[in-house]
Write a protein that holds these residues in place. Sequence first.
Motif, PDB file in Angstrom:
ATOM      1  N   GLN A  21       0.810  -1.203   0.000  1.00  0.00           N
ATOM      2  CA  GLN A  21       0.000   0.000   0.000  1.00  0.00           C
ATOM      3  C   GLN A  21       0.856   1.271   0.000  1.00  0.00           C
ATOM      4  OE1 GLN A  21      -2.361  -1.457   3.506  1.00  0.00           O
ATOM      5  NE2 GLN A  21      -4.061  -0.622   2.314  1.00  0.00           N
ATOM      6  N   VAL A  22       2.169   1.105   0.093  1.00  0.00           N
ATOM      7  CA  VAL A  22       3.088   2.244   0.114  1.00  0.00           C
ATOM      8  C   VAL A  22       3.811   2.291  -1.222  1.00  0.00           C
ATOM      9  CG1 VAL A  22       5.085   3.269   1.259  1.00  0.00           C
ATOM     10  CG2 VAL A  22       3.408   1.977   2.608  1.00  0.00           C
ATOM     11  N   SER A  23       3.708   3.409  -1.922  1.00  0.00           N
ATOM     12  CA  SER A  23       4.419   3.529  -3.191  1.00  0.00           C
ATOM     13  C   SER A  23       5.917   3.645  -2.904  1.00  0.00           C
ATOM     14  CB  SER A  23       3.910   4.726  -3.996  1.00  0.00           C
ATOM     15  OG  SER A  23       4.181   5.922  -3.314  1.00  0.00           O
ATOM     16  N   ALA A  24       6.698   3.053  -3.765  1.00  0.00           N
ATOM     17  CA  ALA A  24       8.147   2.998  -3.551  1.00  0.00           C
ATOM     18  C   ALA A  24       8.773   4.387  -3.453  1.00  0.00           C
ATOM     19  CB  ALA A  24       8.809   2.188  -4.655  1.00  0.00           C
ATOM     20  N   ASP A  25       8.278   5.347  -4.217  1.00  0.00           N
ATOM     21  CA  ASP A  25       8.867   6.683  -4.178  1.00  0.00           C
ATOM     22  C   ASP A  25       8.582   7.408  -2.861  1.00  0.00           C
ATOM     23  OD1 ASP A  25       6.187   6.734  -5.139  1.00  0.00           O
ATOM     24  OD2 ASP A  25       6.472   8.764  -5.885  1.00  0.00           O
ATOM     25  N   LYS A  26       7.607   6.937  -2.088  1.00  0.00           N
ATOM     26  CA  LYS A  26       7.269   7.543  -0.787  1.00  0.00           C
ATOM     27  C   LYS A  26       7.739   6.668   0.382  1.00  0.00           C
ATOM     28  CE  LYS A  26       4.724  10.864  -2.574  1.00  0.00           C
ATOM     29  NZ  LYS A  26       5.431  12.042  -2.928  1.00  0.00           N
ATOM     30  N   LEU A  27       8.436   5.578   0.089  1.00  0.00           N
ATOM     31  CA  LEU A  27       8.789   4.596   1.116  1.00  0.00           C
ATOM     32  C   LEU A  27       9.571   5.207   2.277  1.00  0.00           C
ATOM     33  CD1 LEU A  27       8.725   1.636   1.995  1.00  0.00           C
ATOM     34  CD2 LEU A  27      10.875   1.329   0.776  1.00  0.00           C
ATOM     35  N   PHE A  28      10.640   5.927   2.012  1.00  0.00           N
ATOM     36  CA  PHE A  28      11.459   6.475   3.094  1.00  0.00           C
ATOM     37  C   PHE A  28      10.680   7.496   3.913  1.00  0.00           C
ATOM     38  CE2 PHE A  28      14.854   5.072   0.123  1.00  0.00           C
ATOM     39  CZ  PHE A  28      15.401   4.099   0.943  1.00  0.00           C
ATOM     40  N   GLU A  29       9.853   8.273   3.260  1.00  0.00           N
ATOM     41  CA  GLU A  29       9.013   9.264   3.941  1.00  0.00           C
ATOM     42  C   GLU A  29       8.013   8.563   4.873  1.00  0.00           C
ATOM     43  OE1 GLU A  29       5.578  12.247   2.294  1.00  0.00           O
ATOM     44  OE2 GLU A  29       7.400  12.063   1.092  1.00  0.00           O
ATOM     45  N   VAL A  30       7.375   7.506   4.390  1.00  0.00           N
ATOM     46  CA  VAL A  30       6.409   6.760   5.200  1.00  0.00           C
ATOM     47  C   VAL A  30       7.107   6.043   6.350  1.00  0.00           C
ATOM     48  CG1 VAL A  30       4.757   4.839   5.164  1.00  0.00           C
ATOM     49  CG2 VAL A  30       4.726   6.535   3.339  1.00  0.00           C
ATOM     50  N   LEU A  31       8.256   5.431   6.093  1.00  0.00           N
ATOM     51  CA  LEU A  31       8.991   4.742   7.156  1.00  0.00           C
ATOM     52  C   LEU A  31       9.409   5.702   8.265  1.00  0.00           C
ATOM     53  CD1 LEU A  31      11.266   2.231   5.203  1.00  0.00           C
ATOM     54  CD2 LEU A  31       9.181   1.735   6.490  1.00  0.00           C
ATOM     55  N   ALA A  32       9.815   6.910   7.905  1.00  0.00           N
ATOM     56  CA  ALA A  32      10.244   7.898   8.897  1.00  0.00           C
ATOM     57  C   ALA A  32       9.097   8.311   9.819  1.00  0.00           C
ATOM     58  CB  ALA A  32      10.829   9.118   8.205  1.00  0.00           C
ATOM     59  N   ALA A  33       7.866   8.245   9.327  1.00  0.00           N
ATOM     60  CA  ALA A  33       6.704   8.682  10.106  1.00  0.00           C
ATOM     61  C   ALA A  33       5.889   7.520  10.660  1.00  0.00           C
ATOM     62  CB  ALA A  33       5.815   9.566   9.234  1.00  0.00           C
ATOM     63  N   SER A  34       6.382   6.282  10.536  1.00  0.00           N
ATOM     64  CA  SER A  34       5.612   5.110  10.948  1.00  0.00           C
ATOM     65  C   SER A  34       6.354   4.297  11.990  1.00  0.00           C
ATOM     66  CB  SER A  34       5.316   4.212   9.740  1.00  0.00           C
ATOM     67  OG  SER A  34       4.548   4.889   8.790  1.00  0.00           O
ATOM     68  N   GLN A  35       5.608   3.377  12.583  1.00  0.00           N
ATOM     69  CA  GLN A  35       6.163   2.428  13.536  1.00  0.00           C
ATOM     70  C   GLN A  35       5.914   1.022  13.006  1.00  0.00           C
ATOM     71  OE1 GLN A  35       3.747   3.889  16.874  1.00  0.00           O
ATOM     72  NE2 GLN A  35       5.692   4.279  17.930  1.00  0.00           N
ATOM     73  N   PRO A  36       6.742   0.056  13.417  1.00  0.00           N
ATOM     74  CA  PRO A  36       6.527  -1.322  12.964  1.00  0.00           C
ATOM     75  C   PRO A  36       5.339  -1.958  13.687  1.00  0.00           C
ATOM     76  CG  PRO A  36       8.390  -1.225  14.457  1.00  0.00           C
ATOM     77  CD  PRO A  36       7.942   0.190  14.238  1.00  0.00           C
ATOM     78  N   LEU A  37       4.625  -2.789  12.972  1.00  0.00           N
ATOM     79  CA  LEU A  37       3.448  -3.459  13.521  1.00  0.00           C
ATOM     80  C   LEU A  37       3.479  -4.915  13.079  1.00  0.00           C
ATOM     81  CD1 LEU A  37       0.912  -2.537  15.137  1.00  0.00           C
ATOM     82  CD2 LEU A  37      -0.280  -2.386  12.961  1.00  0.00           C
ATOM     83  N   CYS A  38       3.355  -5.841  14.032  1.00  0.00           N
ATOM     84  CA  CYS A  38       3.391  -7.262  13.674  1.00  0.00           C
ATOM     85  C   CYS A  38       2.108  -7.641  12.922  1.00  0.00           C
ATOM     86  CB  CYS A  38       3.579  -8.136  14.908  1.00  0.00           C
ATOM     87  SG  CYS A  38       2.144  -8.251  15.994  1.00  0.00           S
ATOM     88  N   PHE A  39       2.158  -8.794  12.289  1.00  0.00           N
ATOM     89  CA  PHE A  39       1.037  -9.261  11.471  1.00  0.00           C
ATOM     90  C   PHE A  39      -0.246  -9.378  12.296  1.00  0.00           C
ATOM     91  CE2 PHE A  39      -1.529 -12.785   9.756  1.00  0.00           C
ATOM     92  CZ  PHE A  39      -1.799 -12.286   8.496  1.00  0.00           C
ATOM     93  N   ALA A  40      -0.160  -9.965  13.494  1.00  0.00           N
ATOM     94  CA  ALA A  40      -1.357 -10.155  14.328  1.00  0.00           C
ATOM     95  C   ALA A  40      -1.979  -8.815  14.720  1.00  0.00           C
ATOM     96  CB  ALA A  40      -1.011 -10.972  15.572  1.00  0.00           C
ATOM     97  N   CYS A  41      -1.155  -7.867  15.109  1.00  0.00           N
ATOM     98  CA  CYS A  41      -1.681  -6.543  15.488  1.00  0.00           C
ATOM     99  C   CYS A  41      -2.221  -5.799  14.271  1.00  0.00           C
ATOM    100  CB  CYS A  41      -0.608  -5.741  16.204  1.00  0.00           C
ATOM    101  SG  CYS A  41      -0.191  -6.411  17.844  1.00  0.00           S
ATOM    102  N   HIS A  42      -1.592  -5.985  13.122  1.00  0.00           N
ATOM    103  CA  HIS A  42      -2.111  -5.384  11.886  1.00  0.00           C
ATOM    104  C   HIS A  42      -3.495  -5.941  11.578  1.00  0.00           C
ATOM    105  CE1 HIS A  42      -2.676  -4.221   7.760  1.00  0.00           C
ATOM    106  NE2 HIS A  42      -2.531  -5.470   7.339  1.00  0.00           N
ATOM    107  N   MET A  43      -3.663  -7.247  11.708  1.00  0.00           N
ATOM    108  CA  MET A  43      -4.962  -7.854  11.416  1.00  0.00           C
ATOM    109  C   MET A  43      -6.021  -7.348  12.403  1.00  0.00           C
ATOM    110  SD  MET A  43      -4.234  -9.388   8.684  1.00  0.00           S
ATOM    111  CE  MET A  43      -5.917  -9.766   8.373  1.00  0.00           C
ATOM    112  N   ALA A  44      -5.655  -7.238  13.678  1.00  0.00           N
ATOM    113  CA  ALA A  44      -6.592  -6.719  14.679  1.00  0.00           C
ATOM    114  C   ALA A  44      -6.937  -5.264  14.384  1.00  0.00           C
ATOM    115  CB  ALA A  44      -5.992  -6.863  16.073  1.00  0.00           C
ATOM    116  N   ASN A  45      -5.961  -4.461  14.047  1.00  0.00           N
ATOM    117  CA  ASN A  45      -6.172  -3.050  13.707  1.00  0.00           C
ATOM    118  C   ASN A  45      -7.105  -2.930  12.503  1.00  0.00           C
ATOM    119  OD1 ASN A  45      -5.536  -0.470  12.192  1.00  0.00           O
ATOM    120  ND2 ASN A  45      -4.264  -0.119  14.001  1.00  0.00           N
TER     121      ASN A  45
END
Length: 181
Positions: free
Chosen positions: A137-161
Motif C-alpha cells: 500500500q506504500v508507493s516505492a517513491d514515498k517509502l522512506f518518507e512513510v517509514l520515517a513517520a511510521s512504527q513497525p506493527l506485527c502481522f497479528a496486530c495489523h490484522m486486529a487493527n
Amino acid sequence: MLVQVSLGLLTVVVVASLGRLAWAWNKYRGRRVITCPENQRPAGVMVNAAHAAATALGKAPELRLSTCSRWPGRQGCGQECLSQIQASPEDCLVRNILLNWYRGKVCASCGHPFADIEWSHKPALLTAGKVSLEWNQVSADKLFEVLAASQPLCFACHMANTLVREHPDLAVDRSARPDLS
C-alpha cells in the motif's frame, strides 16, 4: 556412445543456460527505490526482469526499466538511474529496505520483537494516524518518507487493527472501555 556424450553435454549446457536465466530474472525482479538523477528525489522503479534474463547469456544482463513513478511525464529519460541498480541491486530493493528497517525493532502495539520475517505473515506499518498499512500500500517513491513517520506493527496486530477499522461492529476494543472499578 558419441550420442550419449552429446546428449549429456547438451543437457549440461541447457541446464546451465536456464540457471543463468533464472538467476538474472530473480536478481532484477521486484520494486526498487532509486534516487532520480534529474531531481535527486526518490523514485520507485521496476527493472524489466524478463529482458534482463533474456540478455544474460554469456554476458552481463542488459537492464532497462519497465516502470517508473515519474512516468509517463518523464518516460523519455535516459534511465541513468540504472547505474544505481547495477552497482547494488540488493540495496535498492524495497523488500530488503523493509527487512533492514524492521531489524532490531519491536511491534508498536504488543511489543513482540521482530526476528526473521515470515513472508506468509508479513508485518505492517502503523502510521502517525494509527492506521496500519501493508507494504504494497506504500508507493516505492514515498517509502522512506512513510517509514520515517511510521512504527513497525506485527502481522497479528495489523490484522486486529484492520478488523477494528473495517468492521467496528464485529470487534470489541477493551482499551476504550471505561474502568468500572
